[in-house]
Design a protein around this motif. Structure first.
Motif, PDB file in Angstrom:
ATOM      1  N   ILE A  82      -8.196   7.712  -4.781  1.00 16.51           N
ATOM      2  CA  ILE A  82      -7.988   6.579  -3.864  1.00 16.51           C
ATOM      3  C   ILE A  82      -8.911   5.421  -4.249  1.00 16.51           C
ATOM      4  O   ILE A  82      -8.471   4.261  -4.299  1.00 16.51           O
TER       5      ILE A  82
ATOM      6  N   THR B  77       0.792  -1.226   0.000  1.00 14.37           N
ATOM      7  CA  THR B  77       0.000   0.000   0.000  1.00 14.37           C
ATOM      8  C   THR B  77       0.830   1.283   0.000  1.00 14.37           C
ATOM      9  O   THR B  77       0.270   2.376   0.124  1.00 14.37           O
TER      10      THR B  77
ATOM     11  N   ASN C  64      -5.793  -2.102  -7.544  1.00 13.24           N
ATOM     12  CA  ASN C  64      -4.970  -2.949  -6.691  1.00 13.24           C
ATOM     13  C   ASN C  64      -5.783  -4.000  -5.956  1.00 13.24           C
ATOM     14  O   ASN C  64      -5.306  -4.594  -4.993  1.00 13.24           O
TER      15      ASN C  64
ATOM     16  N   THR D  39      -6.592   3.839   7.339  1.00 10.67           N
ATOM     17  CA  THR D  39      -6.021   4.949   6.588  1.00 10.67           C
ATOM     18  C   THR D  39      -6.732   6.241   6.943  1.00 10.67           C
ATOM     19  O   THR D  39      -7.955   6.324   6.887  1.00 10.67           O
TER      20      THR D  39
ATOM     21  N   TRP E 186      -7.480   3.795  -7.285  1.00 12.34           N
ATOM     22  CA  TRP E 186      -6.274   3.036  -6.927  1.00 12.34           C
ATOM     23  C   TRP E 186      -6.655   1.727  -6.246  1.00 12.34           C
ATOM     24  O   TRP E 186      -6.069   0.683  -6.522  1.00 12.34           O
ATOM     25  N   MET E 187      -7.637   1.791  -5.345  1.00  9.52           N
ATOM     26  CA  MET E 187      -8.082   0.581  -4.642  1.00  9.52           C
ATOM     27  C   MET E 187      -8.576  -0.464  -5.632  1.00  9.52           C
ATOM     28  O   MET E 187      -8.226  -1.638  -5.527  1.00  9.52           O
TER      29      MET E 187
ATOM     30  N   GLU F  53       2.130   2.931  -2.331  1.00  5.96           N
ATOM     31  CA  GLU F  53       1.711   3.863  -3.389  1.00  5.96           C
ATOM     32  C   GLU F  53       0.514   4.698  -2.958  1.00  5.96           C
ATOM     33  O   GLU F  53       0.319   5.815  -3.450  1.00  5.96           O
ATOM     34  N   LEU F  54      -0.292   4.189  -2.048  1.00  8.10           N
ATOM     35  CA  LEU F  54      -1.424   4.940  -1.529  1.00  8.10           C
ATOM     36  C   LEU F  54      -0.940   6.189  -0.786  1.00  8.10           C
ATOM     37  O   LEU F  54      -1.516   7.273  -0.916  1.00  8.10           O
TER      38      LEU F  54
END
Length: 186
Positions: free
Chosen positions: A168, A122, A175, A143, A171-172, A124-125
């Protein structure tokens, strides 16, 4: 862990840092927000909730990230690949056992290595949140995204926060992690 101590990751992800707890994570974020408010700024805090985060880690993405982002190659990479392969589970009640199911995703959430692998998965988050001009703080799979602004620019700040949350969520999905919007709080 020695390698990770040379990065700024421990200050942003306190889930594996010695001397850190959920209490110190909350105090860090609360202190930053209170300082901003004391200066007359408006502040926002977004608490993100991930569903079954440790169970959903895509091992192929994790292994790729370990290699490309952290330079973990050769025997260390092969060892981690071996460690992450061949996992299975079943349910047993008395002497009756269900069919064995082979797991294709996830890291062991009850182990130190599982937590470190999740943090590396995580990372990159953290960078994504920072690129949007906001502050991240993670404690394992919890988070927090926060920031502040002068009252005169609250509208622009609100737009900035919305764009960050949208990024976000994207992105989630990329991933294979699931953001639980029902339990996400602003």
């Amino acid at each position: 862990m020695g390698y990770l101590s040379f990065t700024d990751l421990p200050s942003l992800q306190s889930g594996f840092s010695q001397g850190h707890s959920t209490e110190t994570a909350v105090l860090c974020v609360l202190s930053d927000i209170l300082q901003a408010v004391d200066c007359g700024d408006s502040a926002a805090l977004i608490l993100l909730d991930l569903s079954a985060a440790f169970d959903m880690v895509d091992r192929a993405i994790l292994l790729q990230r370990l290699q490309t982002t952290f330079g973990i190659d050769d025997s260390a990479h092969r060892w981690l690949q071996s460690y992450l392969s061949g996992w299975h589970q079943y349910v047993r009640r008395g002497s009756t056992r269900s069919t064995i199911v082979y797991l294709i995703c996830g890291v062991p959430w009850g182990s130190v290595l599982g937590l470190v692998l999740f943090v590396l998965y995580t990372v990159e988050l953290i960078w994504l949140i920072e690129r949007h001009g906001l502050s991240p703080h993670l404690y394992a799979d919890d988070t927090k995204v926060y920031g502040s602004c002068p009252p005169a620019v609250v509208g622009a700040f609100s737009s900035q926060v919305t764009k960050c949350i949208d990024a976000i969520a994207t992105w989630m999905k990329l991933n294979r992690l699931q953001l639980n919007p029902d339990n996400t709080e602003v």
